[in-house]
Scaffold this motif. Structure first.
Motif, PDB file in Angstrom:
ATOM      1  N   LEU A   1       1.071  37.575  49.058  1.00  0.00           N
ATOM      2  CA  LEU A   1       2.441  37.942  48.700  1.00  0.00           C
ATOM      3  C   LEU A   1       3.326  37.907  49.934  1.00  0.00           C
ATOM      4  CD1 LEU A   1       4.514  38.856  46.628  1.00  0.00           C
ATOM      5  CD2 LEU A   1       3.816  41.220  47.094  1.00  0.00           C
ATOM      6  N   SER A   2       2.820  38.419  51.039  1.00  0.00           N
ATOM      7  CA  SER A   2       3.591  38.384  52.288  1.00  0.00           C
ATOM      8  C   SER A   2       3.915  36.952  52.685  1.00  0.00           C
ATOM      9  CB  SER A   2       2.816  39.068  53.405  1.00  0.00           C
ATOM     10  OG  SER A   2       2.624  40.424  53.101  1.00  0.00           O
ATOM     11  N   LEU A   3       2.957  36.062  52.533  1.00  0.00           N
ATOM     12  CA  LEU A   3       3.178  34.660  52.880  1.00  0.00           C
ATOM     13  C   LEU A   3       4.091  33.957  51.883  1.00  0.00           C
ATOM     14  CD1 LEU A   3      -0.428  33.568  53.885  1.00  0.00           C
ATOM     15  CD2 LEU A   3       1.488  34.110  55.393  1.00  0.00           C
ATOM     16  N   ALA A   4       3.961  34.296  50.620  1.00  0.00           N
ATOM     17  CA  ALA A   4       4.691  33.580  49.570  1.00  0.00           C
ATOM     18  C   ALA A   4       6.194  33.704  49.714  1.00  0.00           C
ATOM     19  CB  ALA A   4       4.257  34.078  48.191  1.00  0.00           C
ATOM     20  N   HIS A   5       6.664  34.847  50.177  1.00  0.00           N
ATOM     21  CA  HIS A   5       8.113  34.986  50.282  1.00  0.00           C
ATOM     22  C   HIS A   5       8.633  34.771  51.704  1.00  0.00           C
ATOM     23  CE1 HIS A   5       7.963  39.102  51.849  1.00  0.00           C
ATOM     24  NE2 HIS A   5       7.165  39.437  50.872  1.00  0.00           N
TER      25      HIS A   5
ATOM     26  N   PRO B   1       7.869  27.181  60.343  1.00  0.00           N
ATOM     27  CA  PRO B   1       6.615  26.893  61.043  1.00  0.00           C
ATOM     28  C   PRO B   1       5.599  28.038  60.987  1.00  0.00           C
ATOM     29  CG  PRO B   1       8.511  26.351  62.418  1.00  0.00           C
ATOM     30  CD  PRO B   1       9.030  27.016  61.193  1.00  0.00           C
ATOM     31  N   GLN B   2       6.039  29.275  61.145  1.00  0.00           N
ATOM     32  CA  GLN B   2       5.116  30.409  61.098  1.00  0.00           C
ATOM     33  C   GLN B   2       4.480  30.534  59.722  1.00  0.00           C
ATOM     34  OE1 GLN B   2       4.514  30.799  64.178  1.00  0.00           O
ATOM     35  NE2 GLN B   2       4.681  33.005  64.234  1.00  0.00           N
ATOM     36  N   ALA B   3       5.284  30.347  58.691  1.00  0.00           N
ATOM     37  CA  ALA B   3       4.780  30.453  57.320  1.00  0.00           C
ATOM     38  C   ALA B   3       3.749  29.364  57.036  1.00  0.00           C
ATOM     39  CB  ALA B   3       5.930  30.378  56.321  1.00  0.00           C
ATOM     40  N   ILE B   4       4.022  28.162  57.511  1.00  0.00           N
ATOM     41  CA  ILE B   4       3.096  27.048  57.283  1.00  0.00           C
ATOM     42  C   ILE B   4       1.762  27.332  57.975  1.00  0.00           C
ATOM     43  CG2 ILE B   4       2.676  24.598  57.797  1.00  0.00           C
ATOM     44  CD1 ILE B   4       5.767  24.232  57.372  1.00  0.00           C
ATOM     45  N   THR B   5       1.823  27.811  59.215  1.00  0.00           N
ATOM     46  CA  THR B   5       0.601  28.138  59.958  1.00  0.00           C
ATOM     47  C   THR B   5      -0.161  29.266  59.269  1.00  0.00           C
ATOM     48  OG1 THR B   5       1.629  27.438  62.010  1.00  0.00           O
ATOM     49  CG2 THR B   5      -0.301  28.858  62.209  1.00  0.00           C
ATOM     50  N   ALA B   6       0.554  30.289  58.810  1.00  0.00           N
ATOM     51  CA  ALA B   6      -0.091  31.418  58.136  1.00  0.00           C
ATOM     52  C   ALA B   6      -0.754  30.970  56.833  1.00  0.00           C
ATOM     53  CB  ALA B   6       0.933  32.516  57.867  1.00  0.00           C
ATOM     54  N   ARG B   7      -0.104  30.108  56.080  1.00  0.00           N
ATOM     55  CA  ARG B   7      -0.704  29.606  54.837  1.00  0.00           C
ATOM     56  C   ARG B   7      -1.958  28.778  55.115  1.00  0.00           C
ATOM     57  NH1 ARG B   7       4.727  28.900  53.627  1.00  0.00           N
ATOM     58  NH2 ARG B   7       5.421  30.527  52.215  1.00  0.00           N
ATOM     59  N   ARG B   8      -1.914  28.014  56.200  1.00  0.00           N
ATOM     60  CA  ARG B   8      -3.096  27.237  56.594  1.00  0.00           C
ATOM     61  C   ARG B   8      -4.253  28.188  56.911  1.00  0.00           C
ATOM     62  NH1 ARG B   8      -0.847  23.212  59.734  1.00  0.00           N
ATOM     63  NH2 ARG B   8      -0.524  24.757  61.327  1.00  0.00           N
TER      64      ARG B   8
ATOM     65  N   ASP C   1      13.146  36.475  46.761  1.00  0.00           N
ATOM     66  CA  ASP C   1      13.969  37.691  46.920  1.00  0.00           C
ATOM     67  C   ASP C   1      13.430  38.822  46.056  1.00  0.00           C
ATOM     68  OD1 ASP C   1      15.658  36.481  48.749  1.00  0.00           O
ATOM     69  OD2 ASP C   1      17.196  35.995  47.242  1.00  0.00           O
ATOM     70  N   ARG C   2      13.090  38.506  44.808  1.00  0.00           N
ATOM     71  CA  ARG C   2      12.528  39.531  43.921  1.00  0.00           C
ATOM     72  C   ARG C   2      11.162  39.986  44.433  1.00  0.00           C
ATOM     73  NH1 ARG C   2      15.135  36.019  40.273  1.00  0.00           N
ATOM     74  NH2 ARG C   2      13.218  34.944  39.699  1.00  0.00           N
ATOM     75  N   ALA C   3      10.371  39.046  44.968  1.00  0.00           N
ATOM     76  CA  ALA C   3       9.050  39.389  45.510  1.00  0.00           C
ATOM     77  C   ALA C   3       9.175  40.352  46.687  1.00  0.00           C
ATOM     78  CB  ALA C   3       8.307  38.126  45.940  1.00  0.00           C
ATOM     79  N   ARG C   4      10.188  40.173  47.534  1.00  0.00           N
ATOM     80  CA  ARG C   4      10.402  41.101  48.657  1.00  0.00           C
ATOM     81  C   ARG C   4      10.718  42.495  48.147  1.00  0.00           C
ATOM     82  NH1 ARG C   4      11.873  36.525  51.282  1.00  0.00           N
ATOM     83  NH2 ARG C   4      13.990  36.369  50.505  1.00  0.00           N
ATOM     84  N   THR C   5      11.549  42.590  47.123  1.00  0.00           N
ATOM     85  CA  THR C   5      11.883  43.892  46.538  1.00  0.00           C
ATOM     86  C   THR C   5      10.627  44.539  45.962  1.00  0.00           C
ATOM     87  OG1 THR C   5      14.098  43.082  45.994  1.00  0.00           O
ATOM     88  CG2 THR C   5      13.375  45.080  44.870  1.00  0.00           C
ATOM     89  N   ILE C   6       9.807  43.750  45.284  1.00  0.00           N
ATOM     90  CA  ILE C   6       8.557  44.252  44.714  1.00  0.00           C
ATOM     91  C   ILE C   6       7.613  44.712  45.823  1.00  0.00           C
ATOM     92  CG2 ILE C   6       6.453  43.546  43.482  1.00  0.00           C
ATOM     93  CD1 ILE C   6       8.364  41.700  41.780  1.00  0.00           C
ATOM     94  N   ALA C   7       7.443  43.891  46.859  1.00  0.00           N
ATOM     95  CA  ALA C   7       6.557  44.244  47.971  1.00  0.00           C
ATOM     96  C   ALA C   7       7.027  45.531  48.654  1.00  0.00           C
ATOM     97  CB  ALA C   7       6.488  43.098  48.975  1.00  0.00           C
ATOM     98  N   ASN C   8       8.335  45.673  48.830  1.00  0.00           N
ATOM     99  CA  ASN C   8       8.871  46.898  49.437  1.00  0.00           C
ATOM    100  C   ASN C   8       8.588  48.118  48.569  1.00  0.00           C
ATOM    101  OD1 ASN C   8       9.857  45.611  51.722  1.00  0.00           O
ATOM    102  ND2 ASN C   8      11.879  45.268  50.824  1.00  0.00           N
ATOM    103  N   ALA C   9       8.693  47.954  47.255  1.00  0.00           N
ATOM    104  CA  ALA C   9       8.414  49.073  46.339  1.00  0.00           C
ATOM    105  C   ALA C   9       6.944  49.475  46.413  1.00  0.00           C
ATOM    106  CB  ALA C   9       8.802  48.700  44.911  1.00  0.00           C
TER     107      ALA C   9
END
Length: 157
Positions: free
Chosen positions: A18-22, A27-34, A67-75
């Motif tokens: 979830l952290s990676l998806a949003h 470049p950081q996101a691509i490396t993290a997904r890898r 954006d909705r995923a960030r709100t969900i993750a924060n909750a």
């Protein structure tokens, strides 16, 4: 002596993904997904489900969904109730207050899993059917993640 490592739990995988998806597609996101893909290569998982699930886990979400995923993750992190405007399969929209527990992926869909206060039951809400999210300041009741994973099998992610 190096301590023995244990495999990631389903809840840990969901939180990382979830952290990676949003994060978007920088470049950081691509490396993290890898890195997440690499972690999956070393787990014993059901090959039928894993290909689709892995693709969903390691693909960026569309901006509005992110954006909705960030709100969900924060909750989830803040242990606060989240208000969802949710469209069911027939197109009907309801507003629901949910004690969020975790997020997960089952095949090609992301889900918020939690206790729906409207239905007084555990529910899994597909991200693509969540029309809007609103943070609240109401404390969520504590729930154990392991009791809230509807699709979890012995070998499912």
């Amino acid at each position: 002596m190096k301590p023995s490592t244990r495999p990631l739990t389903t809840a840990e995988i969901a939180a990382l993904a979830l952290s990676l998806a949003h994060m978007g597609s920088g470049p950081q996101a691509i490396t993290a997904r890898r890195g997440l893909r690499h972690a999956f290569e070393h787990m014993e998982l059901d090959d039928e489900v894993i290909a689709t699930t892995l693709e969903t886990l390691t693909s960026p979400m569309p901006p509005a969904t992110a954006d909705r995923a960030r709100t969900i993750a924060n909750a989830i992190t803040s242990r606060l109730v989240i208000r969802l405007h949710y469209q069911d399969v027939t197109g009907r929209i309801t507003v629901r207050d949910v004690d969020p527990v975790t997020c997960m992926v089952h095949r090609e869909y992301w889900y918020l899993v939690g206790m729906c206060r409207m239905r007084h039951a555990i529910r899994a809400f597909r991200f693509d059917r969540i029309v809007a999210t609103e943070p609240t300041f109401m404390p969520a009741r504590p729930h154990m993640v392991d009791n809230f994973l509807p699709f979890q099998g012995k070998r499912a992610a």
